[in-house]
Design an enzyme around this catalytic site. Structure first.
Site, PDB file in Angstrom:
ATOM      1  N   SER A 136       0.826  -1.210   0.000  1.00  0.00           N
ATOM      2  CA  SER A 136       0.000   0.000   0.000  1.00  0.00           C
ATOM      3  C   SER A 136       0.863   1.264   0.000  1.00  0.00           C
ATOM      4  O   SER A 136       0.470   2.282  -0.580  1.00  0.00           O
ATOM      5  CB  SER A 136      -0.963   0.000   1.189  1.00  0.00           C
ATOM      6  OG  SER A 136      -0.278   0.089   2.406  1.00  0.00           O
TER       7      SER A 136
ATOM      8  N   ARG B 165      17.142 -12.446   6.240  1.00  0.00           N
ATOM      9  CA  ARG B 165      18.024 -11.669   5.370  1.00  0.00           C
ATOM     10  C   ARG B 165      18.145 -12.390   4.037  1.00  0.00           C
ATOM     11  O   ARG B 165      17.684 -13.530   3.894  1.00  0.00           O
ATOM     12  CB  ARG B 165      19.405 -11.491   6.002  1.00  0.00           C
ATOM     13  CG  ARG B 165      20.150 -12.801   6.223  1.00  0.00           C
ATOM     14  CD  ARG B 165      21.451 -12.544   6.964  1.00  0.00           C
ATOM     15  NE  ARG B 165      22.093 -13.744   7.423  1.00  0.00           N
ATOM     16  CZ  ARG B 165      23.125 -14.314   6.809  1.00  0.00           C
ATOM     17  NH1 ARG B 165      23.613 -13.803   5.690  1.00  0.00           N
ATOM     18  NH2 ARG B 165      23.676 -15.405   7.305  1.00  0.00           N
TER      19      ARG B 165
ATOM     20  N   MET C 131      10.739  -7.269   4.225  1.00  0.00           N
ATOM     21  CA  MET C 131      10.853  -7.955   5.512  1.00  0.00           C
ATOM     22  C   MET C 131      12.213  -8.625   5.729  1.00  0.00           C
ATOM     23  O   MET C 131      12.330  -9.549   6.527  1.00  0.00           O
ATOM     24  CB  MET C 131       9.727  -8.983   5.650  1.00  0.00           C
ATOM     25  CG  MET C 131       8.333  -8.349   5.665  1.00  0.00           C
ATOM     26  SD  MET C 131       8.144  -7.062   6.910  1.00  0.00           S
ATOM     27  CE  MET C 131       8.042  -8.070   8.384  1.00  0.00           C
ATOM     28  N   ARG C 132      13.242  -8.168   5.035  1.00  0.00           N
ATOM     29  CA  ARG C 132      14.578  -8.730   5.248  1.00  0.00           C
ATOM     30  C   ARG C 132      15.564  -7.624   5.576  1.00  0.00           C
ATOM     31  O   ARG C 132      15.466  -6.514   5.034  1.00  0.00           O
ATOM     32  CB  ARG C 132      15.044  -9.501   4.019  1.00  0.00           C
ATOM     33  CG  ARG C 132      14.236 -10.789   3.848  1.00  0.00           C
ATOM     34  CD  ARG C 132      14.542 -11.485   2.561  1.00  0.00           C
ATOM     35  NE  ARG C 132      13.565 -12.544   2.368  1.00  0.00           N
ATOM     36  CZ  ARG C 132      13.737 -13.808   2.763  1.00  0.00           C
ATOM     37  NH1 ARG C 132      14.863 -14.179   3.351  1.00  0.00           N
ATOM     38  NH2 ARG C 132      12.789 -14.699   2.570  1.00  0.00           N
TER      39      ARG C 132
ATOM     40  N   HIS D 184       8.692   3.050   9.034  1.00  0.00           N
ATOM     41  CA  HIS D 184       8.431   2.141  10.156  1.00  0.00           C
ATOM     42  C   HIS D 184       7.212   2.653  10.931  1.00  0.00           C
ATOM     43  O   HIS D 184       7.087   3.856  11.167  1.00  0.00           O
ATOM     44  CB  HIS D 184       9.664   2.092  11.073  1.00  0.00           C
ATOM     45  CG  HIS D 184       9.474   1.183  12.232  1.00  0.00           C
ATOM     46  ND1 HIS D 184       9.565  -0.193  12.106  1.00  0.00           N
ATOM     47  CD2 HIS D 184       9.174   1.431  13.525  1.00  0.00           C
ATOM     48  CE1 HIS D 184       9.323  -0.746  13.281  1.00  0.00           C
ATOM     49  NE2 HIS D 184       9.083   0.217  14.160  1.00  0.00           N
TER      50      HIS D 184
ATOM     51  N   ASP E 231      20.508   1.841   8.119  1.00  0.00           N
ATOM     52  CA  ASP E 231      21.896   1.470   8.407  1.00  0.00           C
ATOM     53  C   ASP E 231      21.939  -0.001   8.813  1.00  0.00           C
ATOM     54  O   ASP E 231      20.974  -0.736   8.594  1.00  0.00           O
ATOM     55  CB  ASP E 231      22.531   2.420   9.435  1.00  0.00           C
ATOM     56  CG  ASP E 231      21.879   2.336  10.811  1.00  0.00           C
ATOM     57  OD1 ASP E 231      21.086   1.397  11.054  1.00  0.00           O
ATOM     58  OD2 ASP E 231      22.161   3.214  11.651  1.00  0.00           O
TER      59      ASP E 231
ATOM     60  N   ALA F 184      -1.567   7.518   7.756  1.00  0.00           N
ATOM     61  CA  ALA F 184      -0.516   8.532   7.936  1.00  0.00           C
ATOM     62  C   ALA F 184       0.716   8.195   7.084  1.00  0.00           C
ATOM     63  O   ALA F 184       1.328   9.084   6.480  1.00  0.00           O
ATOM     64  CB  ALA F 184      -0.136   8.625   9.416  1.00  0.00           C
TER      65      ALA F 184
HETATM   66  C1  GRF Z   1       4.136  -0.589   6.706  1.00  0.00           C
HETATM   67  O1  GRF Z   1       3.274  -0.504   7.797  1.00  0.00           O
HETATM   68  C2  GRF Z   1       5.516  -0.109   7.055  1.00  0.00           C
HETATM   69  O2  GRF Z   1       5.534   0.774   8.109  1.00  0.00           O
HETATM   70  C3  GRF Z   1       6.233  -1.374   7.445  1.00  0.00           C
HETATM   71  O3  GRF Z   1       5.689  -2.377   6.633  1.00  0.00           O
HETATM   72  C4  GRF Z   1       4.359  -2.031   6.280  1.00  0.00           C
HETATM   73  C5  GRF Z   1       4.209  -2.217   4.806  1.00  0.00           C
HETATM   74  O4  GRF Z   1       2.876  -2.091   4.398  1.00  0.00           O
HETATM   75  N1  GRF Z   1       7.667  -1.217   7.261  1.00  0.00           N
HETATM   76  P1  GRF Z   1       2.509  -2.051   2.873  1.00  0.00           P
HETATM   77  O5  GRF Z   1       3.018  -3.345   2.233  1.00  0.00           O
HETATM   78  O6  GRF Z   1       3.148  -0.844   2.266  1.00  0.00           O
HETATM   79  O7  GRF Z   1       1.026  -1.978   2.833  1.00  0.00           O
END
Ligand code: GRF
Length: 197
Positions: free
Chosen positions: A15, A67, A94-95, A113, A145, A177
């Site tokens: 998203s 990773r 997610m890595r 984040h 980092d 947000a």
């Molecule tokens: C988001 O909430 C972001 O903060 C986190 O991973 C999520 C990714 O969501 N790092 P999307 O795949 O962009 O919907």
């Protein structure tokens, strides 16, 4: 104005990627989505890239869970260079990135984040904030980092935690947000990069 070349990496629903590509399409972000890459073959983020006609690719991650295998990370660097990517945008990737990427793109990788860092790094940050009894949380755009959810902060946005919030309702509010903050922060980086050249 030169348009900054973006490489977007994600593992999930995408998203934030969609919000960014919409911002580019609307002319609000002076950038170009050069490539979208996922470590998950059927991740919706790849479908979003296709809808916006952005080149996209699946990167087989190798045997590790958190990773990329070093050879896969070297391949990622090459894919991003081939696409002439100037800024790497993590959007739910997610890595944890290691030295091949960090050395190839110094201060050129950013992440979003779902908390007000340095509070609540790690997984399900919205749930961490809820469990800690906070009344305000938010989202943070930061440089990447070698540490997880660490690095200089570029932009933050506060989000209230309401008395009846569930983890799901809070996460949904934070994502609204995020979809404003990330494109706006990237637009600012693009304008700054233009001033330097
Ligand atoms: C988001 O909430 C972001 O903060 C986190 O991973 C999520 C990714 O969501 N790092 P999307 O795949 O962009 O919907």
């Amino acid at each position: 104005m030169n348009r900054l070349g973006l490489g977007i990496l994600g593992s999930g629903k995408g998203s934030n990627c969609r919000a960014l590509l919409e911002g580019i399409r609307a002319g609000a972000v002076p950038a170009e989505g050069r490539v979208v890459i996922s470590d998950v073959l059927d991740a919706p983020i790849l479908e979003i890239a296709r809808k916006f006609s952005v080149p996209n690719a699946y990167l087989p991650p190798g045997q590790f869970r958190t990773r990329l295998e070093p050879s896969a990370e070297m391949e990622l660097v090459q894919m991003l260079r081939d696409a002439e990517v100037e800024l790497v945008v993590l959007a739910g990737f997610m890595r944890v990135l290691k030295s091949p990427m960090l050395q190839a793109f110094p201060r050129r990788i950013i992440n979003i984040h779902p908390s007000l860092l340095p509070k609540f790094p790690g997984l399900e940050a919205w749930r961490q904030a809820l469990d800690a009894g906070e009344t305000v949380t938010g989202c943070t755009v930061h440089y990447v980092d070698e540490k997880i959810d660490h690095g200089d902060i570029i932009a933050q946005r506060e989000v209230p935690i309401l008395p009846n919030d569930s983890a799901e309702s809070l996460h949904a509010r934070i994502q609204v947000a995020e979809h404003e903050l990330y494109p706006a922060a990237i637009a600012k980086l693009c304008r700054e990069s233009n001033r330097r050249t």
